[in-house]
Design a protein around this motif. Structure first.
Motif, PDB file in Angstrom:
ATOM      1  N   UNK A 185      -2.769   7.178   7.800  1.00  0.00           N
ATOM      2  CA  UNK A 185      -2.518   6.675   9.154  1.00  0.00           C
ATOM      3  C   UNK A 185      -1.017   6.597   9.444  1.00  0.00           C
ATOM      4  N   UNK A 186      -0.242   6.261   8.423  1.00  0.00           N
ATOM      5  CA  UNK A 186       1.182   5.984   8.601  1.00  0.00           C
ATOM      6  C   UNK A 186       2.032   7.250   8.664  1.00  0.00           C
ATOM      7  N   UNK A 187       1.724   8.224   7.841  1.00  0.00           N
ATOM      8  CA  UNK A 187       2.525   9.449   7.784  1.00  0.00           C
ATOM      9  C   UNK A 187       2.474  10.188   9.122  1.00  0.00           C
ATOM     10  N   UNK A 188       3.484  10.968   9.395  1.00  0.00           N
ATOM     11  CA  UNK A 188       3.515  11.737  10.644  1.00  0.00           C
ATOM     12  C   UNK A 188       2.309  12.661  10.721  1.00  0.00           C
ATOM     13  N   UNK A 189       1.961  13.289   9.614  1.00  0.00           N
ATOM     14  CA  UNK A 189       0.749  14.101   9.526  1.00  0.00           C
ATOM     15  C   UNK A 189      -0.044  13.629   8.313  1.00  0.00           C
ATOM     16  N   UNK A 190      -1.252  13.174   8.547  1.00  0.00           N
ATOM     17  CA  UNK A 190      -2.134  12.746   7.465  1.00  0.00           C
ATOM     18  C   UNK A 190      -3.216  13.781   7.236  1.00  0.00           C
ATOM     19  N   UNK A 191      -3.294  14.295   6.014  1.00  0.00           N
ATOM     20  CA  UNK A 191      -4.254  15.347   5.676  1.00  0.00           C
ATOM     21  C   UNK A 191      -5.284  14.802   4.692  1.00  0.00           C
ATOM     22  N   UNK A 192      -6.549  14.888   5.055  1.00  0.00           N
ATOM     23  CA  UNK A 192      -7.633  14.504   4.153  1.00  0.00           C
ATOM     24  C   UNK A 192      -8.133  15.744   3.425  1.00  0.00           C
ATOM     25  N   UNK A 193      -8.367  15.585   2.135  1.00  0.00           N
ATOM     26  CA  UNK A 193      -8.927  16.679   1.370  1.00  0.00           C
ATOM     27  C   UNK A 193     -10.394  16.877   1.741  1.00  0.00           C
TER      28      UNK A 193
ATOM     29  N   UNK B 130     -11.945  10.444   8.734  1.00  0.00           N
ATOM     30  CA  UNK B 130     -11.943   9.920  10.103  1.00  0.00           C
ATOM     31  C   UNK B 130     -10.551   9.514  10.573  1.00  0.00           C
ATOM     32  N   UNK B 131      -9.654   9.137   9.645  1.00  0.00           N
ATOM     33  CA  UNK B 131      -8.312   8.698  10.058  1.00  0.00           C
ATOM     34  C   UNK B 131      -7.273   9.811   9.931  1.00  0.00           C
ATOM     35  N   UNK B 132      -7.685  10.959   9.413  1.00  0.00           N
ATOM     36  CA  UNK B 132      -6.735  12.039   9.162  1.00  0.00           C
ATOM     37  C   UNK B 132      -6.461  12.856  10.428  1.00  0.00           C
ATOM     38  N   UNK B 133      -5.285  13.460  10.453  1.00  0.00           N
ATOM     39  CA  UNK B 133      -4.953  14.385  11.533  1.00  0.00           C
ATOM     40  C   UNK B 133      -5.559  15.756  11.294  1.00  0.00           C
TER      41      UNK B 133
ATOM     42  N   UNK C  15       0.864  -1.173   0.000  1.00  0.00           N
ATOM     43  CA  UNK C  15       0.000   0.000   0.000  1.00  0.00           C
ATOM     44  C   UNK C  15       0.905   1.229   0.000  1.00  0.00           C
ATOM     45  N   UNK C  16       0.316   2.391  -0.004  1.00  0.00           N
ATOM     46  CA  UNK C  16       1.120   3.601  -0.146  1.00  0.00           C
ATOM     47  C   UNK C  16       2.031   3.835   1.059  1.00  0.00           C
ATOM     48  N   UNK C  17       1.667   3.286   2.216  1.00  0.00           N
ATOM     49  CA  UNK C  17       2.535   3.452   3.386  1.00  0.00           C
ATOM     50  C   UNK C  17       3.852   2.703   3.185  1.00  0.00           C
ATOM     51  N   UNK C  18       3.798   1.547   2.531  1.00  0.00           N
ATOM     52  CA  UNK C  18       5.023   0.804   2.227  1.00  0.00           C
ATOM     53  C   UNK C  18       5.888   1.610   1.265  1.00  0.00           C
TER      54      UNK C  18
ATOM     55  N   UNK D 227       9.269  13.328   9.400  1.00  0.00           N
ATOM     56  CA  UNK D 227       9.379  14.427   8.442  1.00  0.00           C
ATOM     57  C   UNK D 227       8.327  14.350   7.338  1.00  0.00           C
ATOM     58  N   UNK D 228       7.347  13.465   7.475  1.00  0.00           N
ATOM     59  CA  UNK D 228       6.395  13.237   6.384  1.00  0.00           C
ATOM     60  C   UNK D 228       5.033  13.877   6.636  1.00  0.00           C
ATOM     61  N   UNK D 229       4.418  14.269   5.536  1.00  0.00           N
ATOM     62  CA  UNK D 229       3.027  14.709   5.508  1.00  0.00           C
ATOM     63  C   UNK D 229       2.411  14.123   4.253  1.00  0.00           C
ATOM     64  N   UNK D 230       1.252  13.509   4.395  1.00  0.00           N
ATOM     65  CA  UNK D 230       0.585  12.869   3.259  1.00  0.00           C
ATOM     66  C   UNK D 230      -0.793  13.483   3.052  1.00  0.00           C
ATOM     67  N   UNK D 231      -1.216  13.539   1.795  1.00  0.00           N
ATOM     68  CA  UNK D 231      -2.515  14.084   1.419  1.00  0.00           C
ATOM     69  C   UNK D 231      -3.298  13.007   0.680  1.00  0.00           C
ATOM     70  N   UNK D 232      -4.591  12.872   0.974  1.00  0.00           N
ATOM     71  CA  UNK D 232      -5.384  11.858   0.286  1.00  0.00           C
ATOM     72  C   UNK D 232      -6.865  12.137   0.345  1.00  0.00           C
ATOM     73  N   UNK D 233      -7.600  11.458  -0.552  1.00  0.00           N
ATOM     74  CA  UNK D 233      -9.054  11.651  -0.563  1.00  0.00           C
ATOM     75  C   UNK D 233      -9.835  10.375  -0.837  1.00  0.00           C
TER      76      UNK D 233
END
Length: 205
Positions: free
Chosen positions: A164-172, A181-184, A131-134, A149-155
């Motif tokens: 869930x895996x990235x240090x900061x998860x951003x949902x659009x 629900x799983x985003x920071x 998956x994308x976390x890998x 040092x990571x930030x991820x964006x997804x929708x």
């Protein structure tokens, strides 16, 4: 750009889009069974080789809907058999989840794969354990970076593991509720400067 995490994390590339950092392929025995399945099934299947042209074995109304909805580029129609012996990093199967399960696609054919869906008309299929976390972890190791040092964006549903895996998860803002629900943090929609607004929120711009 320092590289690309593609095919839902099963293929990571250098900025030249040719040099492979990481590759995890569909098991060859699964592909052999899938080629036989494709001849007796009406379900359209897309195959994405690690180093070649994407193909679809047939088209139907679901494919037509997705092509219009996502403004997809033209994909060559050809039997999956032409990819025999090639490394395949991702598949897509069209139709409803119920139709895919009823077909035996996973129970009888793709034993070493798992599916994720972000669209009602098809699912993405990757090798089990991808998956994308890998993909993120492989890119971090390659570049000597830390997860902190990571930030991820997804929708979409296929972004949940990454967020869930990235240090900061951003949902659009246009994301599915399960993704939010799983985003920071939930930013504005992708069409309303969502990435820029999130970077400003976190003081990165």
């Amino acid at each position: 750009t320092d590289g690309f995490v593609t095919a839902n994390g099963s293929l990571c590339l250098e900025p030249d889009r040719k040099t492979v950092i990481y590759k995890h392929c569909i098991p060859p025995e699964d592909m052999d069974r899938l080629m036989d399945f494709s001849h007796r099934s009406e379900m359209p299947i897309v195959a994405i080789p690690a180093d070649g042209e994407i193909i679809i074995d047939k088209e139907d109304e679901n494919v037509a809907l997705v092509k219009e909805m996502l403004n997809m580029p033209t994909v060559r129609i050809a039997p999956l058999d032409i990819l025999r012996g090639k490394e395949i990093v991702q598949l897509m199967a069209f139709g409803s989840e119920e139709a895919r399960m009823r077909s035996g696609l996973f129970d009888e054919v793709l034993h070493g794969c798992e599916a994720t869906s972000w669209n009602p008309y098809f699912c993405d299929i990757v090798p089990a354990g991808s998956d994308k976390s890998v993909g993120i972890d492989m890119m971090l190791a390659h570049h000597g970076l830390k997860l902190e040092e990571t930030m991820a964006f997804g929708d979409g549903g296929n972004d949940v593991g990454m967020l869930r895996h990235a240090h900061v998860g951003v949902a659009m803002g246009n994301a599915e509720e399960a993704v939010k629900a799983v985003a920071d943090y939930v930013t504005t929609s992708v069409t309303d400067h969502g990435v820029v607004n999130a970077l400003r929120h976190f003081g990165l711009l």
